[in-house]
Design a protein around this motif. Structure first.
Motif, PDB file in Angstrom:
ATOM      1  N   PRO A 140       0.831  -1.216   0.000  1.00  0.00           N
ATOM      2  CA  PRO A 140       0.000   0.000   0.000  1.00  0.00           C
ATOM      3  C   PRO A 140       0.859   1.257   0.000  1.00  0.00           C
ATOM      4  CG  PRO A 140       0.071  -0.945   2.186  1.00  0.00           C
ATOM      5  CD  PRO A 140       0.805  -1.912   1.292  1.00  0.00           C
ATOM      6  N   LEU A 141       0.259   2.376  -0.375  1.00  0.00           N
ATOM      7  CA  LEU A 141       0.955   3.660  -0.245  1.00  0.00           C
ATOM      8  C   LEU A 141       1.290   3.919   1.216  1.00  0.00           C
ATOM      9  CD1 LEU A 141      -0.947   6.096  -2.643  1.00  0.00           C
ATOM     10  CD2 LEU A 141       1.314   5.097  -2.965  1.00  0.00           C
ATOM     11  N   ARG A 142       2.436   4.556   1.433  1.00  0.00           N
ATOM     12  CA  ARG A 142       2.919   4.924   2.769  1.00  0.00           C
ATOM     13  C   ARG A 142       3.037   3.695   3.684  1.00  0.00           C
ATOM     14  NH1 ARG A 142      -0.576   9.139   1.339  1.00  0.00           N
ATOM     15  NH2 ARG A 142       0.431  11.181   1.199  1.00  0.00           N
ATOM     16  N   ALA A 143       3.407   2.568   3.111  1.00  0.00           N
ATOM     17  CA  ALA A 143       3.577   1.357   3.914  1.00  0.00           C
ATOM     18  C   ALA A 143       4.781   1.522   4.838  1.00  0.00           C
ATOM     19  CB  ALA A 143       3.783   0.148   3.011  1.00  0.00           C
ATOM     20  N   PRO A 144       4.657   1.168   6.114  1.00  0.00           N
ATOM     21  CA  PRO A 144       5.788   1.265   7.036  1.00  0.00           C
ATOM     22  C   PRO A 144       6.770   0.124   6.817  1.00  0.00           C
ATOM     23  CG  PRO A 144       3.904   0.303   8.161  1.00  0.00           C
ATOM     24  CD  PRO A 144       3.427   0.680   6.775  1.00  0.00           C
ATOM     25  N   GLY A 145       8.004   0.351   7.250  1.00  0.00           N
ATOM     26  CA  GLY A 145       8.986  -0.723   7.290  1.00  0.00           C
ATOM     27  C   GLY A 145       9.623  -1.104   5.971  1.00  0.00           C
TER      28      GLY A 145
ATOM     29  N   ASP B  35      10.046   1.621  -3.254  1.00  0.00           N
ATOM     30  CA  ASP B  35      11.248   1.362  -2.464  1.00  0.00           C
ATOM     31  C   ASP B  35      12.552   1.539  -3.234  1.00  0.00           C
ATOM     32  OD1 ASP B  35      11.208  -0.830  -4.146  1.00  0.00           O
ATOM     33  OD2 ASP B  35      11.053  -2.336  -2.563  1.00  0.00           O
ATOM     34  N   HIS B  36      12.478   2.042  -4.472  1.00  0.00           N
ATOM     35  CA  HIS B  36      13.725   2.211  -5.222  1.00  0.00           C
ATOM     36  C   HIS B  36      14.338   3.562  -4.877  1.00  0.00           C
ATOM     37  CE1 HIS B  36      16.921   1.724  -7.971  1.00  0.00           C
ATOM     38  NE2 HIS B  36      16.413   0.624  -8.497  1.00  0.00           N
ATOM     39  N   THR B  37      15.375   3.517  -4.052  1.00  0.00           N
ATOM     40  CA  THR B  37      15.977   4.758  -3.558  1.00  0.00           C
ATOM     41  C   THR B  37      16.706   5.526  -4.647  1.00  0.00           C
ATOM     42  OG1 THR B  37      17.767   3.322  -2.755  1.00  0.00           O
ATOM     43  CG2 THR B  37      16.163   4.096  -1.140  1.00  0.00           C
ATOM     44  N   GLY B  38      17.047   4.866  -5.765  1.00  0.00           N
ATOM     45  CA  GLY B  38      17.594   5.614  -6.893  1.00  0.00           C
ATOM     46  C   GLY B  38      16.611   6.627  -7.436  1.00  0.00           C
TER      47      GLY B  38
END
Length: 396
Positions: free
Chosen positions: A154-159, A315-318
């Motif tokens: 989901p959007l804004r998923a924690p962790g 989650d892709h920090t690039g």
């Protein structure tokens, strides 16, 4: 870990500076826009159908242009643009299919219609797919072959943790040359300019240099062949537009200016296209070969080599930290003054809100206030993901 460096120098202090921008109608920029539009359409479809987003990346888009019949008073596409997507994505959630190829066509069609004149997707576009759902090293099948909606994010998923090891950079403020190069392309490809000059094309490239206080700008801008009746007509129209561009640069406080427009016509060849881009005549574009997230190519500055467009916004920090670094540099400059640079490094599997290193170069920042600013920024990566999906962020 936050590190602060005080030895910040302004690029304006350098004796020589170089800057470039590839406009929205350049094939490389087209590919960035198509890749990012595809990621967004895919994410929105998943949210609408499943309430969460399947893992994906579409950051290997290529465009190989069509063919055209071009002459004075005539410009028609005779062979279509071909857009090829390469990457990974889920094709279904359980038994519910995700219309990946339909979304691919729509993303490419929408972008190309926005950055050309007269583009007809039904006649002018062919889309090819090299996207797969293969399992990655160390990954479970659920990442690209989700069995249920519980396998989605989901959007804004924690962790969440970083999908890759990345090094990103941002700087602020823009120099006078950077503002001139960025501003000229945006002017030429803006709605008001196109209304005043409907014969202007979209594949605008601006290259700028500064030697001391002497500025030089090279502007390449095609004209639409159907609107140009002769070489004399072309040269007259070019003179009108060049005068407008020189006046716009002058309003930025740049007095010592030399501008060269459409260098190719020094050999007697007018710069004409059918739809406004060299993609009309077979030129090729690839994601990541053009502008950085601030819209510029700045070899005199720290520059991220990551190609963020089309990457997974979850989650892709690039992608995520690319925008974060640019925005954080601007915030540091606005808050504390002086030139600012931000460098973010993260290793694979590091928590998104705790990158391995954040280095900020600022001559005036208060350490405690700066630490609070950085902590707030990295804690809000979920908001960045939501912005990528819900409204879109321009990355070129």
């Amino acid at each position: 870990m936050l590190s602060i460096q005080r030895d910040a120098l302004s690029v304006e202090d350098l004796p020589y500076e170089l800057v470039e921008r590839k406009g929205v109608g350049h094939p490389d920029t087209m590919c960035d826009a198509i890749a990012e539009r595809m990621s967004r359409y895919y994410s929105l479809h998943c949210l609408g159908e499943f309430g969460a987003i399947a893992h994906h990346w579409f950051d290997k888009v290529t465009l190989y242009g069509g063919g055209a019949d071009i002459d004075y008073g005539r410009g028609e596409l005779t062979s279509p643009y071909r857009v090829a997507y390469f990457g990974k994505a889920a094709f279904r959630v359980g038994s519910a299919e995700i219309p990946v190829e339909e979304l691919m066509f729509r993303a490419a069609a929408d972008v190309l219609a926005e950055v050309t004149t007269g583009f007809d997707p039904g006649r002018h576009l062919v889309v090819e797919s090299g996207v797969v759902d293969h399992r990655g090293s160390g990954r479970g099948a659920s990442r690209y072959q989700p069995a249920t909606t519980a396998d989605l994010v989901p959007l804004r998923a924690p962790g969440l943790v970083s999908n890759d090891t990345n090094l990103l950079h941002g700087h602020a403020p823009l120099s006078r040359l950077e503002n001139a190069v960025l501003g000229l392309e945006r002017l030429v490809n803006g709605a008001a300019f196109k209304e005043r000059h409907p014969d202007s094309g979209w594949d605008v490239k601006v290259f700028g240099s500064r030697r001391g206080e002497a500025f030089s700008l090279v502007v390449n801008m095609p004209f639409l062949a159907a609107h140009i009746t002769s070489m004399d007509h072309y040269l007259a129209r070019k003179a009108v537009i060049q005068a407008e561009l020189e006046e716009a640069v002058g309003r930025l406080g740049i007095g010592d200016l030399r501008m060269l427009m459409n260098a190719t016509d020094r050999n007697g060849r007018p710069y004409l296209t059918a739809l406004g881009s060299v993609a009309d005549t077979g030129d090729v574009g690839v994601v990541g070969r053009g502008n950085r997230v601030n819209g510029l190519i700045t070899p005199m500055r720290p520059m991220s080599i990551e190609a963020p467009a089309g990457k997974n916004p979850l989650d892709h920090t690039g992608k995520i930290y690319n925008v974060l670094a640019a925005r954080l540099a601007r915030q540091v400059h606005e808050e504390f003054g002086g030139p600012a640079q931000v460098h973010v490094f993260t290793s694979k599997e590091a928590p998104l809100e705790r990158p391995d290193e954040v280095v900020v170069t600022s001559p005036r920042a208060d350490e405690d206030a700066l630490a609070a600013l950085v902590d707030k920024a990295v804690a809000a990566t979920g908001d960045l993901t939501a912005e990528f999906v819900e409204t879109g962020i321009t990355l070129w």
